[in-house]
Design an enzyme around this catalytic site. Structure first.
Site, mmCIF file in Angstrom:
data_model
loop_
_atom_site.group_PDB
_atom_site.id
_atom_site.type_symbol
_atom_site.label_atom_id
_atom_site.label_comp_id
_atom_site.label_asym_id
_atom_site.label_seq_id
_atom_site.Cartn_x
_atom_site.Cartn_y
_atom_site.Cartn_z
ATOM 1 N N CYS A 76 0.845 -1.200 0.000
ATOM 2 C CA CYS A 76 0.000 0.000 0.000
ATOM 3 C C CYS A 76 0.881 1.251 0.000
ATOM 4 C CB CYS A 76 -0.990 -0.041 1.169
ATOM 5 S SG CYS A 76 -2.347 1.128 0.971
ATOM 6 N N HIS A 177 -3.750 -4.549 -0.560
ATOM 7 C CA HIS A 177 -3.379 -5.233 0.679
ATOM 8 C C HIS A 177 -3.419 -6.746 0.464
ATOM 9 C CE1 HIS A 177 -3.178 -1.858 3.522
ATOM 10 N NE2 HIS A 177 -4.040 -1.284 2.692
ATOM 11 N N GLU A 179 -2.504 -8.999 2.351
ATOM 12 C CA GLU A 179 -2.883 -9.657 3.617
ATOM 13 C C GLU A 179 -4.393 -9.656 3.832
ATOM 14 O OE1 GLU A 179 -1.668 -6.669 3.291
ATOM 15 O OE2 GLU A 179 -2.426 -5.296 4.816
#
Lengths: 197, 256
Positions: A76, A177, A179
């Site tokens: 990001c 992102h 994750e």
């Protein structure tokens, strides 16, 4: 060991948890020696570019990060930090990759921030993109973007094309992102963990 | 192209997921972690956890489940309820939540939104707005909606308040249309359109989803960014994969 650079933003925990789910141990650190010695380095970043750069400066990490030779992944804002300059507060970034960061303008019904799941469009082949499905959506939350440039390996479209994944030598970055991007994001992180040093 | 988000809302009361009709008579719907995992596996795009007791009880609730969820799931989630200080918000974000949503505390102290945005960035800050269409047609913001006996009408008009929260730094708005909540007759498209036209940030629709077509109507008739629902998902009436297939068949872009 994987070093996650503590760039000061909140919710760094989710990056650490994503690595845990992949069975990888990580340490959150601002220690230059520990970062230099790590097998791979993650540079997360949530918040504003001027604040993140100030944090890296105060931790005396700007030069050590530029000199890293192991695989490095910015996430990001962390991806944006790898580039030259950001329109956010007119901030000089790390300058490892060439290109500048611009602001999305709310126009033509386009909401800003760009928030939600959008489609990746690989522009080349790269180990980071290995094994992704033809239609791969990932989760974005950002108001600034890097236009498509030499380092772009996957683009995304939100009114205009921008860099979704950048890679040059050992430095890589995801504007989204991974994750928080379901199976696709997990695969990209796994690819990063498996990249040769 | 940015896909339309399908968001499951889990109302949390004392660590369990509950759902009421028009904010009353809460019924137990199950365990938070089990439901979260099920939704992530089924392809929901985001989860929102509302601790519906927090603001109206004047207490900060046990949020140990935030960390457990952050470890478990790989999709974004937002936490709301009783967040009254930057420190409250920081604890939740550090535990792994992607966003925090504020509602009643922002009505008491609008500057709170600006403080949160300055501390964490606008992308972390969601403004929840509970809005009711009054008999005279005006759209009015309500407060302390977690407890029917404490719910009051605020002095604020919905569209003006939406503009104000964005000016203060909210990066997203969840608009809950109270008249429609839990009654499954469709989203309040006129109200949603009125707010969407007034703000530049993403707007999420809440309240009224009862059938597949209600989601299609929302995305075809408005520029709304996402649809939030609870009971139709929890009950299994609308499975997420079926909903997405339905929307895709109507050429509405959703995440695969």
């Amino acid at each position: 060991m994987i070093a996650i650079i503590d760039s000061g933003g909140a919710n760094i925990a989710s990056v650490q948890f994503a690595l845990e789910r992949l069975g990888a141990e990580s340490v959150l650190t601002r220690d230059a020696a520990e970062i230099a010695a790590a097998d791979r380095v993650l540079l997360p970043g949530v918040g504003a570019a001027p604040v993140a750069m100030q944090t890296l400066k105060e931790a005396q990490l700007i030069e050590p990060v530029r000199k890293l030779r192991q695989p490095v992944l910015g996430i990001c804002l962390g991806m944006q930090l790898l580039f030259g300059r950001s329109a956010e507060g007119g901030t000089d970034l790390l300058g490892i990759l060439h290109g500048d960061c611009r602001a999305f303008c709310p126009e033509g019904g386009r909401s800003v921030p760009h928030m939600g799941w959008n489609r990746l469009r690989p522009t080349t082949t790269h180990p980071l993109l290995a094994g992704l499905p033809d239609v791969a959506h990932v989760y974005f939350v950002h108001s600034y973007f890097v236009p498509v440039n030499d380092a772009t390996i996957a683009a995304c479209q939100y009114g205009e094309d921008f860099t979704a994944i950048a890679a040059m030598d050992n430095f890589m970055g995801c504007q989204f992102h991974p994750e928080r991007s379901g199976q696709v994001g997990a695969r990209i992180l796994q690819n990063f963990l498996e990249m040769p040093r | 192209m940015l896909t339309k988000r399908i968001i499951a809302c889990l109302d949390v009361k004392d660590g369990r997921v509950v759902k009421g009709v028009q904010f009353r008579n809460h019924v137990d719907m199950g365990d938070i972690l089990e439901l979260s995992q099920r939704y992530a596996d089924e392809g929901v795009d985001e989860l929102v956890f509302y601790d519906i007791t927090a603001s109206s009880d004047g207490r900060v609730v046990d949020k140990s489940w935030v960390n457990q969820i952050a470890r478990l799931i790989n999709i974004p989630f937002c936490v709301s309820g009783g967040i009254r200080s930057v420190a409250d918000a920081k604890a939740i974000l550090n535990d792994g939540a992607d966003k925090i949503s504020v509602n009643s505390p922002a009505l008491e102290t609008p500057e709170f939104i600006a403080e949160l945005a300055a501390a964490f960035g606008t992308q972390c800050v969601v403004a929840g707005i509970d809005s009711r269409r009054e008999d005279d047609g005006r759209l009015q913001v309500y407060q302390y909606t977690g407890d029917a006996s404490k719910t009051i009408k605020s002095k604020r008009e919905t569209v003006a308040w939406a503009r104000q929260v964005v000016a203060l730094g909210a990066g997203e708005i969840v608009l809950n249309c109270m008249n429609n909540d839990g009654v499954r007759q469709g989203y309040d498209l006129d109200q949603l359109r009125a707010v969407k036209d007034a703000v530049s940030v993403p707007l999420i629709a809440s309240g009224g989803a009862g059938d597949y077509q209600h989601f299609a109507d929302l995305f075809q008739a408005t520029d709304i960014d996402g649809a939030l629902a609870a009971s139709v998902f929890h009950s299994g009436k609308i499975p997420i994969p079926d909903l997405k297939a339905f929307l895709r068949a109507q050429s509405i872009e959703v995440r695969v």
